[in-house]
Scaffold this active site. Structure first.
Site, PDB file in Angstrom:
ATOM      1  N   GLY A 144      -1.582  -4.949  -0.665  1.00  0.00           N
ATOM      2  CA  GLY A 144      -2.992  -5.015  -0.927  1.00  0.00           C
ATOM      3  C   GLY A 144      -3.291  -5.798  -2.357  1.00  0.00           C
ATOM      4  O   GLY A 144      -2.292  -5.829  -3.028  1.00  0.00           O
ATOM      5  N   CYS A 188      -2.652  -3.682  -5.366  1.00  0.00           N
ATOM      6  CA  CYS A 188      -1.409  -2.860  -5.555  1.00  0.00           C
ATOM      7  C   CYS A 188      -0.361  -3.442  -6.407  1.00  0.00           C
ATOM      8  O   CYS A 188      -0.267  -4.640  -6.416  1.00  0.00           O
ATOM      9  CB  CYS A 188      -0.671  -3.001  -3.959  1.00  0.00           C
ATOM     10  SG  CYS A 188      -1.527  -2.293  -2.693  1.00  0.00           S
ATOM     11  N   ASP A 212      -2.958  -3.037   7.282  1.00  0.00           N
ATOM     12  CA  ASP A 212      -3.968  -2.906   6.220  1.00  0.00           C
ATOM     13  C   ASP A 212      -3.503  -3.283   4.760  1.00  0.00           C
ATOM     14  O   ASP A 212      -2.187  -3.049   4.406  1.00  0.00           O
ATOM     15  CB  ASP A 212      -3.754  -1.051   6.027  1.00  0.00           C
ATOM     16  CG  ASP A 212      -4.403  -0.528   4.492  1.00  0.00           C
ATOM     17  OD1 ASP A 212      -5.262  -1.264   3.950  1.00  0.00           O
ATOM     18  OD2 ASP A 212      -3.911   0.525   4.335  1.00  0.00           O
ATOM     19  N   GLY A 229      -9.987  -4.031   1.963  1.00  0.00           N
ATOM     20  CA  GLY A 229     -10.230  -3.450   1.026  1.00  0.00           C
ATOM     21  C   GLY A 229     -11.027  -4.397   0.110  1.00  0.00           C
ATOM     22  O   GLY A 229     -12.600  -4.581   0.297  1.00  0.00           O
ATOM     23  N   MET A 242      -6.429   2.630  -5.527  1.00  0.00           N
ATOM     24  CA  MET A 242      -6.580   4.250  -5.704  1.00  0.00           C
ATOM     25  C   MET A 242      -5.589   4.765  -6.499  1.00  0.00           C
ATOM     26  O   MET A 242      -5.433   5.859  -6.853  1.00  0.00           O
ATOM     27  CB  MET A 242      -6.516   4.642  -4.443  1.00  0.00           C
ATOM     28  CG  MET A 242      -7.938   4.256  -3.403  1.00  0.00           C
ATOM     29  SD  MET A 242      -9.433   4.288  -4.427  1.00  0.00           S
ATOM     30  CE  MET A 242      -9.589   5.929  -4.599  1.00  0.00           C
ATOM     31  N   ARG A 251      -4.166  10.303  -3.744  1.00  0.00           N
ATOM     32  CA  ARG A 251      -3.291   9.751  -2.727  1.00  0.00           C
ATOM     33  C   ARG A 251      -1.753   9.534  -3.358  1.00  0.00           C
ATOM     34  O   ARG A 251      -0.638   9.509  -2.583  1.00  0.00           O
ATOM     35  CB  ARG A 251      -3.708   8.447  -2.401  1.00  0.00           C
ATOM     36  CG  ARG A 251      -2.974   7.570  -1.322  1.00  0.00           C
ATOM     37  CD  ARG A 251      -3.750   6.263  -1.366  1.00  0.00           C
ATOM     38  NE  ARG A 251      -3.473   5.851   0.117  1.00  0.00           N
ATOM     39  CZ  ARG A 251      -2.852   4.668   0.244  1.00  0.00           C
ATOM     40  NH1 ARG A 251      -2.575   3.785  -0.648  1.00  0.00           N
ATOM     41  NH2 ARG A 251      -2.893   4.080   1.471  1.00  0.00           N
ATOM     42  N   GLU A 301      -0.073 -28.243   2.200  1.00  0.00           N
ATOM     43  CA  GLU A 301      -0.825 -29.034   3.178  1.00  0.00           C
ATOM     44  C   GLU A 301      -2.116 -28.294   3.852  1.00  0.00           C
ATOM     45  O   GLU A 301      -3.118 -28.880   4.322  1.00  0.00           O
ATOM     46  CB  GLU A 301       0.220 -29.638   4.395  1.00  0.00           C
ATOM     47  CG  GLU A 301      -0.387 -30.695   5.183  1.00  0.00           C
ATOM     48  CD  GLU A 301       0.663 -30.923   6.291  1.00  0.00           C
ATOM     49  OE1 GLU A 301       1.068 -32.133   6.078  1.00  0.00           O
ATOM     50  OE2 GLU A 301       1.008 -30.186   7.174  1.00  0.00           O
TER      51      GLU A 301
HETATM   52  P1  XMP Z   1      -6.740  -5.445   0.189  1.00  0.00           P
HETATM   53  O1  XMP Z   1      -5.684  -6.333  -0.089  1.00  0.00           O
HETATM   54  O2  XMP Z   1      -7.349  -5.333   1.468  1.00  0.00           O
HETATM   55  O3  XMP Z   1      -5.766  -3.868   0.196  1.00  0.00           O
HETATM   56  O4  XMP Z   1      -7.287  -5.073  -1.213  1.00  0.00           O
HETATM   57  C1  XMP Z   1      -6.421  -2.474   0.510  1.00  0.00           C
HETATM   58  C2  XMP Z   1      -5.213  -1.736   0.734  1.00  0.00           C
HETATM   59  O5  XMP Z   1      -4.436  -1.519  -0.218  1.00  0.00           O
HETATM   60  C3  XMP Z   1      -3.803  -0.119  -0.606  1.00  0.00           C
HETATM   61  N1  XMP Z   1      -4.055   0.607  -1.650  1.00  0.00           N
HETATM   62  C4  XMP Z   1      -3.101   0.360  -2.547  1.00  0.00           C
HETATM   63  N2  XMP Z   1      -1.989   0.311  -2.737  1.00  0.00           N
HETATM   64  N3  XMP Z   1      -1.719   0.512  -4.984  1.00  0.00           N
HETATM   65  C5  XMP Z   1      -1.153   0.296  -3.885  1.00  0.00           C
HETATM   66  O6  XMP Z   1       0.162   0.274  -3.838  1.00  0.00           O
HETATM   67  C6  XMP Z   1      -3.114   1.119  -5.122  1.00  0.00           C
HETATM   68  O7  XMP Z   1      -3.877   1.495  -5.918  1.00  0.00           O
HETATM   69  C7  XMP Z   1      -3.682   0.955  -3.809  1.00  0.00           C
HETATM   70  N4  XMP Z   1      -5.371   1.467  -3.671  1.00  0.00           N
HETATM   71  C8  XMP Z   1      -5.277   0.852  -2.214  1.00  0.00           C
HETATM   72  C9  XMP Z   1      -4.439   0.484   0.767  1.00  0.00           C
HETATM   73  O8  XMP Z   1      -3.453   0.500   1.714  1.00  0.00           O
HETATM   74  C10 XMP Z   1      -5.777  -0.239   0.891  1.00  0.00           C
HETATM   75  O9  XMP Z   1      -6.264   0.037   2.336  1.00  0.00           O
END
Ligand code: XMP
Length: 495
Positions: free
Chosen positions: A310, A313, A346, A369, A396, A409, A476
């Site tokens: 993510g 993340c 995800d 997200g 989160m 979580r 590229e």
């Molecule tokens: P994107 O790349 O779409 O990813 O922004 C969203 C996904 O990231 C996860 N998620 C987290 N993973 N720390 C993490 O390691 C976090 O604080 C966190 N918050 C969300 C989650 O699976 C989400 O759908």
């Protein structure tokens, strides 16, 4: 798929450890194939569970700056699915599910009602607050009239009791009237609302022209059999009471939302929820074949795949744990391809091409997200910086999100801010317009990919071969040797 295992043969490590190469979105490109497909032959729909088919195989992530009821309504109208976050108490999360379920209906099963003795002004206020145009009037449990906005157009009417201003000569229908019959009654009598009543005159539901019109605007919508929009909601592994309340409120999908799905408590929660409730169930997150196997055996209908990809993340950096996302999807797909279980990729998706790669490697749908956090419908605040519009977005497991709730979580709750060990960051993402605009670009990109691959549907996208590309190939692929003078809605340089 992708048979080759990239075992590194380090003479030092060989005896003690198996080291495998892994891949992420930027490491591969899909190989074009010979095709005579036309755009109209392409079908992007995908099955999430036995009961949930998505015309647009995209889910919004259960994060508190991404998915509340507005996002969920927008996602379902477009043919995707929103998963309401759980960084909130049960009552409020249930309220959001109910908002979604009430937002569109063929039949409103529990319409707001008033009694004949209340003042017309009060009825007008209720209609304004709930954004509805009429209220059935109930006396001693029976329907005696309807008061509508039209009845209350003039100020002088507002002092009166509802009974004096309502329409009491009503056209009603039996409670089992289907939508076809209802349309014909509404049409024939040139009325806007059709109350459904039982033999004793008790109100059993309401069908309105407004709801029927709304449906026409969203032919792709993800709906249940009552014509209500579908909604998913996240729960923790130890939150049976939350599951119970959400199921009672009519939720369509429960998502066991954890950072490490291949663990005893998540597997147990999957088993328990599966045994006790008749509800579609997604569990995660996982990134390996044994994680997938454990959750399938426990009864999950859908698997959420992604450990650390993510945009917000820091899990991989803080803990050193993770699986690059293409490899994670392949790991899970190879394990589940003969099972009746769907794979949700995800995290980490920045462009429509990333989603196409996820589908080609085995995903049935993707979860976003970042790409949705900047939309109008996301709950984050709008922030202006240097004259530009942004919206808040946070992980989160960022400190501010962890602080917000006791049972998060990541299982952390402390009195002092500095005691938290965050695994996410918080920040801003550019404002992006509406969900509909973002999904239009995502689906357009996916259709383009399917056209190049000669794939009529998601299943036909699955690849036997892809190119692993070099830094040169990556360079590229992006625009180069040009100063971009005008932004496009589906591309921005990530750096
Ligand atoms: P994107 O790349 O779409 O990813 O922004 C969203 C996904 O990231 C996860 N998620 C987290 N993973 N720390 C993490 O390691 C976090 O604080 C966190 N918050 C969300 C989650 O699976 C989400 O759908």
């Amino acid at each position: 798929m992708f048979e080759e295992k990239h075992l590194l043969t380090s003479p030092v490590l060989m005896d003690v450890m198996k080291i495998e190469k892994s891949l992420s979105f930027d490491d591969i490109l899909l190989i074009p194939r010979n095709t005579d497909l036309k755009r109209e032959d392409i079908d992007t729909s995908s099955r999430l569970t036995e009961d949930i088919e998505l015309k647009v195989p995209i889910l919004s992530s259960p994060m508190d700056k991404v998915t509340g009821s507005k996002m969920t309504i927008a996602m379902a109208r477009e043919g995707g699915l929103g998963i309401i976050h759980r960084n909130i108490d049960i009552k409020n999360q249930v309220g959001m599910v109910k908002n979604v379920k009430r937002s569109e209906n063929w039949i409103i099963r529990n319409p707001y009602t008033v009694s004949p003795g209340i003042k017309a002004r009060k009825a007008k206020d209720i209609m304004k607050e709930k954004d509805i145009s009429g209220l059935p009037v109930i006396k001693d449990g029976k329907l005696i009239g309807i008061v509508t906005k039209r009845d209350l157009r003039f100020e002088t009417e507002l002092q009166k009791d509802v009974e004096e201003v309502m329409t009491s000569e009503l056209i009603t229908a039996d409670s089992d009237t289907d939508i076809k019959k209802a349309k014909s009654i509404l049409n024939k009598n040139k009325i806007e609302k059709l109350p459904l009543v039982d033999d004793e005159g008790r109100l059993q539901g309401l069908i309105t022209v407004r709801d029927i019109e709304k449906k026409k605007q969203h032919p792709q919508a993800t709906m249940d059999e009552n014509g209500q929009l579908m909604v998913g909601s996240a729960v923790g592994p130890d939150e049976f009471n939350r599951v119970e309340a959400l199921v009672d409120a009519g939720v369509d999908l429960i998502v066991i939302d954890t950072a490490h799905g291949n663990s005893k408590d998540v597997i147990k929660a999957t088993e328990d929820i599966n045994e006790s409730f008749d509800v579609n169930l997604m569990a995660g997150n996982i990134a390996t074949a044994d994680g997938a196997r454990a959750l399938i055996d426990a009864g999950a209908d859908s698997l959420r795949v992604g450990i650390g990809p993510g945009s917000i993340c820091t899990t991989r950096i803080v803990s050193g744990i993770g699986v690059p996302q293409i490899t994670a999807i392949l790991n899970v797909y190879n394990e589940v391809k003969d099972e009746d279980v769907s794979v949700v990729a995800d995290g980490g998706i920045r462009y429509s091409g990333d989603a196409a790669k996820a589908f080609a490697c085995g995903a049935d749908s993707v979860m976003l997200g970042n790409m949705l956090a900047g939309t109008e419908e996301a709950p984050g605040r709008i922030v202006f910086r240097s004259g530009r519009k942004y919206k808040e977005y946070r992980g989160m497991a960022s400190i501010s999100a962890l602080e917000k709730r006791e049972k998060n979580r990541y299982g952390q709750h402390f009195e002092k801010r500095e005691d938290y060990v965050p695994e996410g960051v918080e920040g801003l993402v550019p404002y992006k317009g509406t969900v509909s605009e973002v999904l239009h670009q995502m689906i357009g990109g996916l259709q383009s990919s399917m056209g190049h691959l000669g794939a009529r549907n998601i299943e036909e996208m699955r690849q036997r071969e892809v190119y692993k590309i070099t830094e040169g190939g990556k360079k590229e692929s992006h625009p180069h040797n040009v100063e971009i003078t005008e932004d496009t809605p589906n591309y921005h340089w990530e750096g």
